[in-house]
Design an enzyme around this catalytic site. Structure first.
Site, PDB file in Angstrom:
ATOM      1  N   PHE A   1      22.092 -15.780  -5.492  1.00 23.17           N
ATOM      2  CA  PHE A   1      22.818 -16.438  -6.581  1.00 23.17           C
ATOM      3  C   PHE A   1      22.834 -15.512  -7.796  1.00 23.17           C
ATOM      4  O   PHE A   1      21.794 -14.936  -8.151  1.00 23.17           O
ATOM      5  CB  PHE A   1      22.130 -17.760  -6.912  1.00 23.17           C
TER       6      PHE A   1
ATOM      7  N   ASP B   1      12.848 -18.474  -4.533  1.00 20.16           N
ATOM      8  CA  ASP B   1      13.672 -19.439  -5.265  1.00 20.16           C
ATOM      9  C   ASP B   1      14.021 -20.556  -4.279  1.00 20.16           C
ATOM     10  O   ASP B   1      14.673 -20.317  -3.254  1.00 20.16           O
ATOM     11  CB  ASP B   1      14.936 -18.743  -5.790  1.00 20.16           C
TER      12      ASP B   1
ATOM     13  N   TYR C   1      18.346 -30.378 -10.211  1.00 23.37           N
ATOM     14  CA  TYR C   1      19.584 -31.182 -10.165  1.00 23.37           C
ATOM     15  C   TYR C   1      20.325 -31.105  -8.839  1.00 23.37           C
ATOM     16  O   TYR C   1      21.384 -31.694  -8.686  1.00 23.37           O
ATOM     17  CB  TYR C   1      20.520 -30.811 -11.321  1.00 23.37           C
ATOM     18  N   LYS C   2      19.790 -30.365  -7.867  1.00 23.77           N
ATOM     19  CA  LYS C   2      20.457 -30.276  -6.564  1.00 23.77           C
ATOM     20  C   LYS C   2      19.874 -31.370  -5.657  1.00 23.77           C
ATOM     21  O   LYS C   2      20.102 -32.540  -5.894  1.00 23.77           O
ATOM     22  CB  LYS C   2      20.313 -28.866  -6.006  1.00 23.77           C
TER      23      LYS C   2
HETATM   24  C1  LIG Z   1      21.570 -23.439  -8.579  1.00 20.04           C
HETATM   25  C2  LIG Z   1      20.792 -22.173  -8.634  1.00 20.04           C
HETATM   26  C3  LIG Z   1      20.295 -21.697  -9.844  1.00 20.04           C
HETATM   27  C4  LIG Z   1      20.603 -22.429 -11.112  1.00 20.04           C
HETATM   28  O1  LIG Z   1      19.999 -21.886 -12.217  1.00 20.04           O
HETATM   29  P1  LIG Z   1      20.151 -22.624 -13.610  1.00 20.04           P
HETATM   30  O2  LIG Z   1      19.228 -21.913 -14.480  1.00 20.04           O
HETATM   31  O3  LIG Z   1      19.828 -24.073 -13.400  1.00 20.04           O
HETATM   32  O4  LIG Z   1      21.567 -22.520 -14.035  1.00 20.04           O
HETATM   33  C5  LIG Z   1      19.531 -20.533  -9.830  1.00 20.04           C
HETATM   34  N1  LIG Z   1      19.292 -19.878  -8.679  1.00 20.04           N
HETATM   35  C6  LIG Z   1      19.773 -20.313  -7.498  1.00 20.04           C
HETATM   36  C7  LIG Z   1      19.476 -19.558  -6.251  1.00 20.04           C
HETATM   37  C8  LIG Z   1      20.548 -21.462  -7.447  1.00 20.04           C
HETATM   38  O5  LIG Z   1      21.054 -21.884  -6.287  1.00 20.04           O
END
Ligand SMILES: *Cc1c(COP(=O)(O)O)cnc(C)c1O
Length: 424
Positions: A130, A199, A224-225
């Site tokens: 990501f 992560d 939030y997921k």
């Molecule tokens: C959704 C996601 C994020 C989100 O990071 P935020 O700081 O909440 O915007 C980070 N890393 C991964 C791998 C994700 O899937």
């Protein structure tokens, strides 16, 4: 023999987890296949927030930090999340965002390595990780005189060597749904003298995770997921107990102090994971996150994460099978691994043309997935996330029938589906 809708209805009738759906306020007529991006709203959340606002804040005012337990929320919610990811009580806190927590743990890991072997200059990650993870690593690499190497998943094991300071991976890839073997990659990292950061954004609440069993060094994840904590919910951070006494994290705010309310001018870190807190917790958001985490913990008497994982795998398997049989000849290609051991809780498809418009046409029909644009090295993705807490097997049949209709009728070519909004 191919599946029928009746087969899927029968699977729902026999599903021991089916009652968990009642915990959610889902809109009628929507098949929600995007809980991997924003989890659905638990029924308990609105009432809990109303009580927090009117009673705890309105009447209790500042006394609620003690009397309503607000000050304990990062640890209390953290202990609940710990149960879902193979961590012990007191090892994990809810705080900040995933991006900010990654900054903290990656800096802490680099500090540990700097104290030992200075020739280790490589942060190793996956090219299709990501973007925020790669961006944070780029910034820290600059500050620490390190280098970020982002490779294809297949090339990572062989690249772990004496120069690797940190292996930083997302357990389930957001684009492909591919699941890394946390235990074996962590072992490879340790054998080479490197640290492993995981992560869990697409794992916590979706796949079985055993952080202590894998001997991981650090983990972060998203609220939030699959944890259903609400838009922008606080994230979480974990460190293995063996590091607890020597963790230096760069955001040394007062909530990570050993005694914040002595108002000492000198920073002294709290013992253990509490030092990963920075500033004042977002109480309302934290309470919404707790409601979301509770919806996942409600599966504990029914077999917990193992049962959820079993249903999730059955769902992704059935969905992929239905797409391949019922939408054959329409140019869709499965990107997610077929092997259960390598697949998270999502099914990703690709198509040479029209991916974004197909997803928009599906949303207009009440089937909500999402689209992730590719680049010259990775293909466009039509992404469907499967949340075993609230999805039914019959939903999968209906979703695939909508997909077939969109493709057969060429519906996605309509002008109204060509617009790209700010959030895809
Ligand atoms: C959704 C996601 C994020 C989100 O990071 P935020 O700081 O909440 O915007 C980070 N890393 C991964 C791998 C994700 O899937």
């Amino acid at each position: 023999m191919s599946l029928t809708r009746d087969d899927l209805v029968a699977m729902d009738a026999a599903d021991p987890l089916k009652r968990l759906r009642e915990q959610f306020a889902l809109p009628d007529g929507t098949i929600y296949l995007d809980g991997n991006s924003l989890g659905a709203l638990p029924k308990a959340t609105a009432a809990r927030l109303h009580r927090a606002v009117t009673d705890e804040w309105g009447r209790g005012l500042i006394g609620s930090w003690n009397h309503a337990g607000w000050i304990e929320l990062p640890r209390r919610v953290g202990d609940k999340i710990a149960r879902l990811v193979g961590a012990a009580p007191g090892e994990l806190v809810a705080a900040d965002s995933t991006s900010v927590n990654l900054y903290k743990v990656l800096a802490a890991a680099l500090a540990i390595q700097r104290n030992g072997r200075s020739e280790r200059r490589v942060i190793l990650s996956e090219r299709s990780n990501f973007p925020t993870d790669l961006y944070i690593a780029q910034s820290l690499a600059l500050q620490h005189g390190c280098e970020l190497r982002a490779l294809c998943a297949e090339d990572i094991p062989a690249a772990i060597d004496a120069h690797t300071a940190v292996l930083m991976l997302t357990h389930v890839n957001y684009r492909t749904g591919r699941l890394h073997d946390m235990a074996s990659l962590t072992r490879l990292a340790h054998d080479a003298g490197a640290l492993a950061i995981w992560d869990l954004a697409h794992s916590a609440g979706a796949v079985s995770v055993d952080l202590n069993g894998a001997q991981a060094d650090f983990a972060i994840g998203c609220g939030y997921k699959y944890l259903n904590g609400g838009p922008g919910a606080p994230a979480f951070v974990w460190a293995h107990a063996r590091h607890a006494a020597r963790l230096e994290q760069p955001l040394t705010g007062w909530m990570g102090h050993a005694t914040p309310f002595t108002f000492s001018p000198h920073y002294e870190p709290a013992p253990g994971i509490t030092r990963f807190l920075c500033g004042t917790p977002a109480v309302l958001a934290m309470l919404a996150l707790e409601c979301g985490v509770d919806t996942v913990l409600a599966a504990e008497p029914l077999g917990g994460m193992a049962a959820l994982r079993g249903k999730s795998l059955a769902m992704t398997r059935v969905f992929a099978e239905l797409v391949e049989s019922r939408c054959a000849g329409h140019g869709l290609e499965l990107v997610s691994p077929r092997d259960d051991a390598l697949r998270g809780s999502q099914v990703c498809l690709t198509r040479a043309e029209g991916g974004h418009a197909i997803v928009q046409a599906l949303i207009a029909r009440g089937v909500v997935g999402d689209f992730r644009a590719g680049d010259p090295q990775v293909s466009d993705i039509l992404r469907f996330g499967f949340t075993p807490l609230y999805l039914r097997f019959a939903d999968l049949w209906d979703a695939v029938e909508h997909l077939r209709a969109v493709l057969e009728r060429g519906e996605w070519r309509e002008a109204r589906f060509q617009h790209r909004a700010a959030v895809t």
